[in-house]
Design a protein around this motif. Structure first.
Motif, PDB file in Angstrom:
ATOM      1  N   UNK A   1       0.392  -1.222  -0.084  1.00 39.05           N
ATOM      2  CA  UNK A   1       0.086   0.212  -0.329  1.00 39.05           C
ATOM      3  C   UNK A   1       1.121   1.240  -0.185  1.00 39.05           C
ATOM      4  N   UNK A   2       2.049   0.936   0.159  1.00 39.99           N
ATOM      5  CA  UNK A   2       2.863   2.398   0.657  1.00 39.99           C
ATOM      6  C   UNK A   2       3.145   2.363  -0.567  1.00 39.99           C
ATOM      7  N   UNK A   3       3.857   1.736  -1.726  1.00 39.19           N
ATOM      8  CA  UNK A   3       4.283   2.209  -2.784  1.00 39.19           C
ATOM      9  C   UNK A   3       3.480   2.263  -3.741  1.00 39.19           C
ATOM     10  N   UNK A   4       2.438   1.445  -3.488  1.00 36.72           N
ATOM     11  CA  UNK A   4       1.166   2.275  -4.284  1.00 36.72           C
ATOM     12  C   UNK A   4       0.725   3.815  -4.047  1.00 36.72           C
ATOM     13  N   UNK A   5       0.695   4.324  -2.385  1.00 36.35           N
ATOM     14  CA  UNK A   5       0.394   5.315  -2.624  1.00 36.35           C
ATOM     15  C   UNK A   5       1.472   7.004  -3.403  1.00 36.35           C
ATOM     16  N   UNK A   6       2.441   6.063  -2.712  1.00 38.83           N
ATOM     17  CA  UNK A   6       3.978   7.027  -3.263  1.00 38.83           C
ATOM     18  C   UNK A   6       3.309   6.890  -4.882  1.00 38.83           C
ATOM     19  N   UNK A   7       3.861   6.428  -5.719  1.00 42.75           N
ATOM     20  CA  UNK A   7       3.494   5.999  -7.069  1.00 42.75           C
ATOM     21  C   UNK A   7       2.473   7.177  -7.469  1.00 42.75           C
ATOM     22  N   UNK A   8       1.161   7.188  -6.528  1.00 41.26           N
ATOM     23  CA  UNK A   8       0.329   8.251  -7.131  1.00 41.26           C
ATOM     24  C   UNK A   8       0.502  10.338  -6.471  1.00 41.26           C
ATOM     25  N   UNK A   9       1.352   9.903  -6.120  1.00 35.99           N
ATOM     26  CA  UNK A   9       1.716  11.147  -5.387  1.00 35.99           C
ATOM     27  C   UNK A   9       1.483  11.345  -3.862  1.00 35.99           C
ATOM     28  N   UNK A  10       1.085  10.638  -3.312  1.00 35.84           N
ATOM     29  CA  UNK A  10       0.629  10.825  -1.420  1.00 35.84           C
ATOM     30  C   UNK A  10       2.914  10.916  -0.960  1.00 35.84           C
ATOM     31  N   UNK A  11       3.198  11.991  -0.413  1.00 34.55           N
ATOM     32  CA  UNK A  11       3.910  11.484   0.322  1.00 34.55           C
ATOM     33  C   UNK A  11       3.546  11.262   2.065  1.00 34.55           C
ATOM     34  N   UNK A  12       4.495   9.942   2.212  1.00 34.86           N
ATOM     35  CA  UNK A  12       4.022   8.867   3.318  1.00 34.86           C
ATOM     36  C   UNK A  12       5.936   8.695   3.707  1.00 34.86           C
ATOM     37  N   UNK A  13       5.316   8.243   5.715  1.00 39.64           N
ATOM     38  CA  UNK A  13       7.220   8.507   6.353  1.00 39.64           C
ATOM     39  C   UNK A  13       6.804   7.694   6.942  1.00 39.64           C
ATOM     40  N   UNK A  14       7.737   7.172   6.859  1.00 38.67           N
ATOM     41  CA  UNK A  14       7.099   5.722   8.359  1.00 38.67           C
ATOM     42  C   UNK A  14       8.162   6.595   9.904  1.00 38.67           C
ATOM     43  N   UNK A  15       7.135   6.290  10.506  1.00 41.70           N
ATOM     44  CA  UNK A  15       8.128   6.687  11.816  1.00 41.70           C
ATOM     45  C   UNK A  15       7.757   5.730  12.914  1.00 41.70           C
ATOM     46  N   UNK A  16       9.320   4.798  13.188  1.00 37.74           N
ATOM     47  CA  UNK A  16       9.004   3.868  14.510  1.00 37.74           C
ATOM     48  C   UNK A  16       9.337   4.290  15.512  1.00 37.74           C
ATOM     49  N   UNK A  17       8.248   3.712  16.708  1.00 40.72           N
ATOM     50  CA  UNK A  17       8.123   4.305  18.089  1.00 40.72           C
ATOM     51  C   UNK A  17       9.750   4.014  18.928  1.00 40.72           C
ATOM     52  N   UNK A  18      10.358   3.111  18.085  1.00 41.85           N
ATOM     53  CA  UNK A  18      11.625   2.618  19.129  1.00 41.85           C
ATOM     54  C   UNK A  18      12.781   3.924  19.367  1.00 41.85           C
ATOM     55  N   UNK A  19      12.663   4.231  18.165  1.00 36.62           N
ATOM     56  CA  UNK A  19      13.695   5.269  17.014  1.00 36.62           C
ATOM     57  C   UNK A  19      13.080   6.593  17.946  1.00 36.62           C
ATOM     58  N   UNK A  20      11.869   6.911  17.561  1.00 37.51           N
ATOM     59  CA  UNK A  20      10.936   8.058  17.577  1.00 37.51           C
ATOM     60  C   UNK A  20      10.931   9.301  19.152  1.00 37.51           C
TER      61      UNK A  20
END
Length: 396
Positions: free
Chosen positions: A371-390
């Protein structure tokens, strides 16, 4: 009233038992005679007399609670000072003081909120405690409980002093770096605040100061010339609206989702960007507005919000016409087909940023990657935020 009556009956039953024990010790000494029996009677007599006096002297006191911090965020240290003053100097061997804990606190925090003192003749008692890593939420401190008794526990007393205090612990503000869209990477440390990083205001004039205006907007030269506070006016078409859509259904990262939503809104308001908050699955939505008062209303909601596992999510607001020209931040802990379909239905996809929060890298599923790949391909920006690092970096 009935409870107080039962306490009084229990107290006098204990007093009667104490008198009977004292009389029994005296009778034993009289009939038995000898050093040992009289020694036991005289050794017991001071404790019995103290217990009788203790029962007759009322326990009256006033309490004052002082909280050191005026503004708390989740994870902060809460320092509280209690001062209790009593009206008479009767000696108390011990007192147990407890700041009655709210149900929203953990067991360990409830233990920290009580302490035993040995005051004897002191009329003023002081008790301080600290709670580390205090929880987000609206907590109600209601009363101070004082319990005491004689040396052997023949007579016990307890009073509850009402002392109301509402304690607001706001969401933790996370340090989410502002990065341009071209530098996005799935490392859990870069969020898409690209347009927030650009200048959003061009000054076009001045007007009278209004409640909610930021202090930094004051035009000091004009203020000095006119003798009243004047605020700069900005070209409105330079400021882009921002709406945060928050999904509170994923229990695993619920607190982090709340913190990220609060962090994005606070960043936007500090830059003078009109902002709004739309909790998905909740009827309560905050219109797009600006100013500190509006921010406080949204933060208050985020302070009190609870995990919503049973509510069916409504993604219709994501495609609402009133938000078509606004920058959209979607903060969620799980990426589903329904959410992706609603995002695809937007005409201005470049205005959409999805902040996908995961507990750790291994919680990112194969379905979500697709789903992330599909969203990026459609022009939607997406960022993963991992709790243990954040959570390694926070704003204090």
């Amino acid at each position: 009233m009935k409870s107080r009556h039962r306490v009084a009956i229990s107290l006098w039953l204990r007093v009667m038992m104490l008198i009977i024990l004292t009389a029994a010790a005296f009778c034993y000494a009289m009939f038995q005679g000898g050093f040992v029996s009289w020694f036991l009677f005289y050794a017991f007599l001071p404790y019995a007399l103290y217990a009788l006096l203790f029962a007759l002297v009322p326990l009256r006191a006033t309490a004052k609670r002082t909280i050191q911090q005026t503004s708390l965020k989740a994870g902060d240290v809460l320092s509280v000072d209690l001062e209790i003053k009593r009206t008479h100097p009767f000696p108390y061997v011990y007192v147990m003081i407890e700041d009655a804990p709210p149900n929203t606190f953990h067991l360990q925090e409830q233990i920290e909120m009580k302490q035993m003192l040995f005051p004897w003749f002191r009329k003023t008692w002081r008790f301080s405690y600290q709670l580390n890593d205090v929880m987000r939420g609206e907590h109600h401190l209601t009363a101070v409980r004082i319990k005491t008794g004689d040396m052997f526990g023949f007579v016990e007393k307890e009073i509850i002093i009402p002392l109301e205090k509402k304690l607001l612990v706001y969401p933790k503000v996370l340090d989410i770096p502002v990065e341009p869209a071209e530098s996005l990477s799935e490392n859990g440390g870069k969020a898409v605040h690209s347009w927030l990083n650009e200048p959003t205001h061009v000054t076009t004039g001045v007007r009278e100061y209004q409640q909610g205006d930021r202090f930094a907007w004051v035009d000091w030269k004009t203020t000095a010339r006119r003798g009243q506070l004047m605020t700069k006016e900005f070209e409105q078409n330079q400021a882009k609206d921002l709406v945060v859509f928050a999904d509170f259904t994923d229990q695993a990262v619920f607190e982090t989702v709340v913190s990220i939503a609060a962090s994005v809104l606070q960043t936007a308001v500090k830059k003078g960007v009109p902002s709004g908050l739309v909790p998905l699955g909740d009827q309560h939505a905050f219109r797009v507005d600006q100013g500190e008062l509006h921010l406080q209303d949204m933060l208050y909601y985020l302070t009190r919000v609870q995990h919503q596992p049973s509510r069916a999510l409504e993604y219709k607001p994501l495609a609402a016409s009133e938000y078509q020209h606004s920058g959209k931040y979607v903060v969620t802990g799980q990426l589903q087909e329904e959410l992706a379909a609603s995002l695809f239905g937007n005409r201005n996809r470049k205005n959409i940023t999805v902040l996908l929060v995961k507990k750790a890298v291994d919680h990112f599923t194969t379905k979500e990657k697709q789903l992330v790949d599909r969203l990026k391909a459609s022009g939607i920006r997406i960022t993963l935020l991992f709790e243990d690092r954040l959570h390694e970096r926070t704003v204090r």
